[in-house]
Design an enzyme around this catalytic site. Structure first.
Site, PDB file in Angstrom:
ATOM      1  N   GLY A 239       0.757  -1.245   0.000  1.00  0.00           N
ATOM      2  CA  GLY A 239       0.000   0.000   0.000  1.00  0.00           C
ATOM      3  C   GLY A 239       0.787   1.294   0.000  1.00  0.00           C
ATOM      4  N   GLU A 273       3.811  -6.606   2.080  1.00  0.00           N
ATOM      5  CA  GLU A 273       3.495  -6.996   0.698  1.00  0.00           C
ATOM      6  C   GLU A 273       3.510  -5.797  -0.238  1.00  0.00           C
ATOM      7  OE1 GLU A 273      -0.477  -8.562   1.006  1.00  0.00           O
ATOM      8  OE2 GLU A 273       0.104 -10.249   2.267  1.00  0.00           O
ATOM      9  N   PRO A 274       4.585  -5.043  -0.296  1.00  0.00           N
ATOM     10  CA  PRO A 274       4.576  -3.860  -1.163  1.00  0.00           C
ATOM     11  C   PRO A 274       4.661  -4.241  -2.638  1.00  0.00           C
ATOM     12  CG  PRO A 274       6.772  -4.176  -0.273  1.00  0.00           C
ATOM     13  CD  PRO A 274       5.897  -5.230   0.372  1.00  0.00           C
ATOM     14  N   GLY A 275       3.939  -3.526  -3.463  1.00  0.00           N
ATOM     15  CA  GLY A 275       4.026  -3.712  -4.904  1.00  0.00           C
ATOM     16  C   GLY A 275       4.488  -2.417  -5.550  1.00  0.00           C
ATOM     17  N   ARG A 276       3.563  -1.474  -5.641  1.00  0.00           N
ATOM     18  CA  ARG A 276       3.808  -0.203  -6.325  1.00  0.00           C
ATOM     19  C   ARG A 276       5.121   0.455  -5.901  1.00  0.00           C
ATOM     20  NH1 ARG A 276      -0.621   2.826  -8.082  1.00  0.00           N
ATOM     21  NH2 ARG A 276      -1.858   1.745  -6.504  1.00  0.00           N
ATOM     22  N   ARG A 312      -4.072   2.833 -16.556  1.00  0.00           N
ATOM     23  CA  ARG A 312      -4.374   3.625 -15.353  1.00  0.00           C
ATOM     24  C   ARG A 312      -5.024   4.978 -15.638  1.00  0.00           C
ATOM     25  NH1 ARG A 312      -1.335   5.115 -11.819  1.00  0.00           N
ATOM     26  NH2 ARG A 312      -2.544   4.361 -10.068  1.00  0.00           N
ATOM     27  N   CYS A 342      -9.901   3.284 -30.572  1.00  0.00           N
ATOM     28  CA  CYS A 342     -11.155   3.942 -30.940  1.00  0.00           C
ATOM     29  C   CYS A 342     -12.047   4.181 -29.731  1.00  0.00           C
ATOM     30  CB  CYS A 342     -11.878   3.079 -31.962  1.00  0.00           C
ATOM     31  SG  CYS A 342     -10.776   2.659 -33.310  1.00  0.00           S
ATOM     32  N   GLU A 343     -11.580   4.963 -28.795  1.00  0.00           N
ATOM     33  CA  GLU A 343     -12.372   5.337 -27.621  1.00  0.00           C
ATOM     34  C   GLU A 343     -11.880   6.693 -27.159  1.00  0.00           C
ATOM     35  OE1 GLU A 343     -13.595   2.934 -24.614  1.00  0.00           O
ATOM     36  OE2 GLU A 343     -13.110   1.021 -25.568  1.00  0.00           O
TER      37      GLU A 343
HETATM   38  N1  LLP Z   1      -1.435  -7.056  -0.901  1.00  0.00           N
HETATM   39  C1  LLP Z   1      -2.724  -7.156  -1.273  1.00  0.00           C
HETATM   40  C2  LLP Z   1      -3.579  -8.118  -0.588  1.00  0.00           C
HETATM   41  C3  LLP Z   1      -3.240  -6.348  -2.298  1.00  0.00           C
HETATM   42  O1  LLP Z   1      -4.510  -6.441  -2.645  1.00  0.00           O
HETATM   43  C4  LLP Z   1      -2.383  -5.420  -2.946  1.00  0.00           C
HETATM   44  C5  LLP Z   1      -2.871  -4.573  -4.034  1.00  0.00           C
HETATM   45  C6  LLP Z   1      -1.029  -5.365  -2.534  1.00  0.00           C
HETATM   46  C7  LLP Z   1      -0.600  -6.185  -1.503  1.00  0.00           C
HETATM   47  C8  LLP Z   1      -0.042  -4.426  -3.157  1.00  0.00           C
HETATM   48  O2  LLP Z   1      -0.432  -3.106  -2.972  1.00  0.00           O
HETATM   49  P1  LLP Z   1       0.564  -1.911  -3.377  1.00  0.00           P
HETATM   50  O3  LLP Z   1       1.761  -1.995  -2.461  1.00  0.00           O
HETATM   51  O4  LLP Z   1       0.942  -2.094  -4.789  1.00  0.00           O
HETATM   52  O5  LLP Z   1      -0.231  -0.690  -3.145  1.00  0.00           O
HETATM   53  N2  LLP Z   1      -4.391  -1.391 -10.124  1.00  0.00           N
HETATM   54  C9  LLP Z   1      -4.374  -0.370  -9.106  1.00  0.00           C
HETATM   55  C10 LLP Z   1      -3.831  -0.895  -7.803  1.00  0.00           C
HETATM   56  C11 LLP Z   1      -4.574  -2.115  -7.272  1.00  0.00           C
HETATM   57  C12 LLP Z   1      -4.005  -2.632  -5.986  1.00  0.00           C
HETATM   58  C13 LLP Z   1      -4.627  -3.935  -5.615  1.00  0.00           C
HETATM   59  N3  LLP Z   1      -4.072  -4.587  -4.450  1.00  0.00           N
HETATM   60  C14 LLP Z   1      -3.578   0.827  -9.614  1.00  0.00           C
HETATM   61  O6  LLP Z   1      -3.097   0.784 -10.746  1.00  0.00           O
HETATM   62  O7  LLP Z   1      -3.458   1.826  -8.920  1.00  0.00           O
END
Ligand code: LLP
Length: 414
Positions: A239, A273-276, A312, A342-343
């Site tokens: 998050g 659990e970081p992604g972004r 996005r 085409c949108e």
């Molecule tokens: N853990 C769980 C259970 C999640 O659902 C998510 C993201 C993460 C970790 C990773 O979150 P992050 O660190 O990346 O914020 N497609 C959207 C974001 C969807 C996030 C969904 N869950 C966007 O492009 O902003």
């Protein structure tokens, strides 16, 4: 660190000019910086040094094997939401013992696969999922390690589409039900309770809601201990946000220190659990201007990338900085940066002040997270190439799809 910098009037990824990448691999393509990926993970690892902690990269944000491999080599685990992501984690050299499995719809096949490879933990999100997992594990003669994803009902103050910890959201089990569910789990023979989990939302710029969620979770941890259920780990999800435009994204220190302070002395392993945050600003979408179409009301710059490549902006009205790869020293104009689809929703940026000529290269920044993973083949557009820069080298980590591949699984009528 800043992965993309101007040198001699030209944009570089580390020590490689983006114009060279375009010449070598074509456009559009995603470009990632290995050093920026590693720096993002290091920032977490530094704050967590000396604590029992595991960073599980959320594969949904970027699932390229080359990217996952960079993280696996540095000891990261992975947060998965499907059997497919588990297969990717393993193919990239990930350790199954460092994999946590999130998601509300785990199938029997996915459970079997994860049990057979021996993942660290299933983050269970409902009572029926608990029963199914117990049954599947029993059939395989295994014990499934579990935690419940508890919904702390905290407002993460982010975009409603990516906030997940409120009562009205479909995720997790209700806070009020958690105690009873843990007791039920304890009574089932093929489960082993190992932890507790929560994830309240994405692109968080204020660290306080997570700390608030942790306070609530810790009350539960104490109630569980009082009822004889002792946990080994606490998973605080992902998050942490990034800067897309002019946001002040917290440092990993500002985000993690309050959490670590609350956890001190509790003997709980901490999982994140970081992604972004790990990939977002380490990637850019490199694209070329096909045509300029000035108009009475709006000027359109039509590029070779589109909403299918980076969804996005169309999906969330998200802002991505768009910069010229070789900025021109003339007066800018206001442009709508749009794709060929085409949108009318097919735009990557509105009202951008840029000095442009047809054929110019543009970089759409902060595109490393939820870029390629959310791309599609809409309009029969092959998905783009992905390139990893490492110092003065650039490696193709996913080649561009061909049109024939897009319909290879289809057939004519008999
Ligand atoms: N853990 C769980 C259970 C999640 O659902 C998510 C993201 C993460 C970790 C990773 O979150 P992050 O660190 O990346 O914020 N497609 C959207 C974001 C969807 C996030 C969904 N869950 C966007 O492009 O902003």
């Amino acid at each position: 660190m800043n992965a993309f910098t101007l040198k001699n009037g030209e944009l570089y990824a580390e020590s490689v000019a983006l114009s060279d990448i375009a010449a070598r691999f074509g456009t559009p393509c995603y470009v990632y910086s290995r050093a920026a990926l590693e720096a993002a993970l290091d920032e977490y690892h530094q704050e967590l040094a000396g604590t029992d902690a595991l960073v599980c990269f959320a594969i949904k944000s970027n699932s390229n094997l080359g990217v996952l491999n960079v993280f696996a080599r540095k000891g990261a685990g992975f947060d998965i939401v499907s059997g497919g992501e588990l297969k990717r984690a393993l193919a990239a050299g990930g350790d199954p013992k460092k994999v946590v499995f999130s998601g509300i719809g785990k199938s029997v096949e996915e459970m079997e696969y994860a049990l057979n490879v021996g993942i660290l933990c299933f983050n269970v999100e409902s009572a029926p999922e608990l029963d199914r997992l117990n049954e599947v594990a029993g059939r395989l003669g295994k014990k499934a390690p579990i935690s419940f994803r508890v919904n702390p009902n905290v407002d993460p103050k982010t975009h409603p589409y990516i906030s997940t910890g409120l009562k009205k959201n479909k995720f997790g089990v209700a806070y009020e039900d958690a105690l009873a569910l843990y007791q039920r789990a304890a009574s089932l023979p093929n489960l082993e309770i190992t932890g507790i989990d929560c994830h309240i939302g994405s692109q968080l710029l204020d660290p306080s809601p997570v700390a608030e969620a942790l306070d609530k979770i810790l009350i539960l941890v104490d109630q569980l201990a009082a009822s004889g259920i002792h946990l080994h780990h606490i998973d605080l999800g992902g998050g942490l946000g990034i800067r897309y435009k002019d946001e002040e994204a917290p440092t990993a220190k500002a985000y993690l220190q309050p959490l670590l302070a609350k956890l001190k002395g509790r003997g709980l392993k901490i999982i994140l659990e970081p992604g972004r945050r790990m990939v977002g600003n380490a990637g850019a979408l490199l694209t070329r201007i096909e045509y300029l179409k000035p108009g009475e009301v709006k000027n359109f710059a039509i590029i070779d990338a589109a909403m299918n490549d980076l969804a996005r902006p169309a999906l969330y009205d998200a802002w991505h900085d768009i910069v010229a790869v070789k900025p021109r020293d003339v007066a800018p104009q206001t442009w709508q940066i749009v794709g060929p689809i085409c949108e009318s929703g097919d735009f990557l940026g509105h009202d951008r002040e840029l000095a442009l000529e047809p054929g110019d290269l543009l970089a759409v920044l902060s595109a490393g997270a939820y870029g390629m993973t959310m791309s599609s083949n809409y309009n029969t557009r092959p998905r783009v190439a992905e390139v990893m820069v490492d110092g003065d080298q650039a490696y193709l980590i996913r080649r561009r799809e061909t049109v024939e591949e897009l319909y290879a699984l289809e057939s004519l009528m008999p």
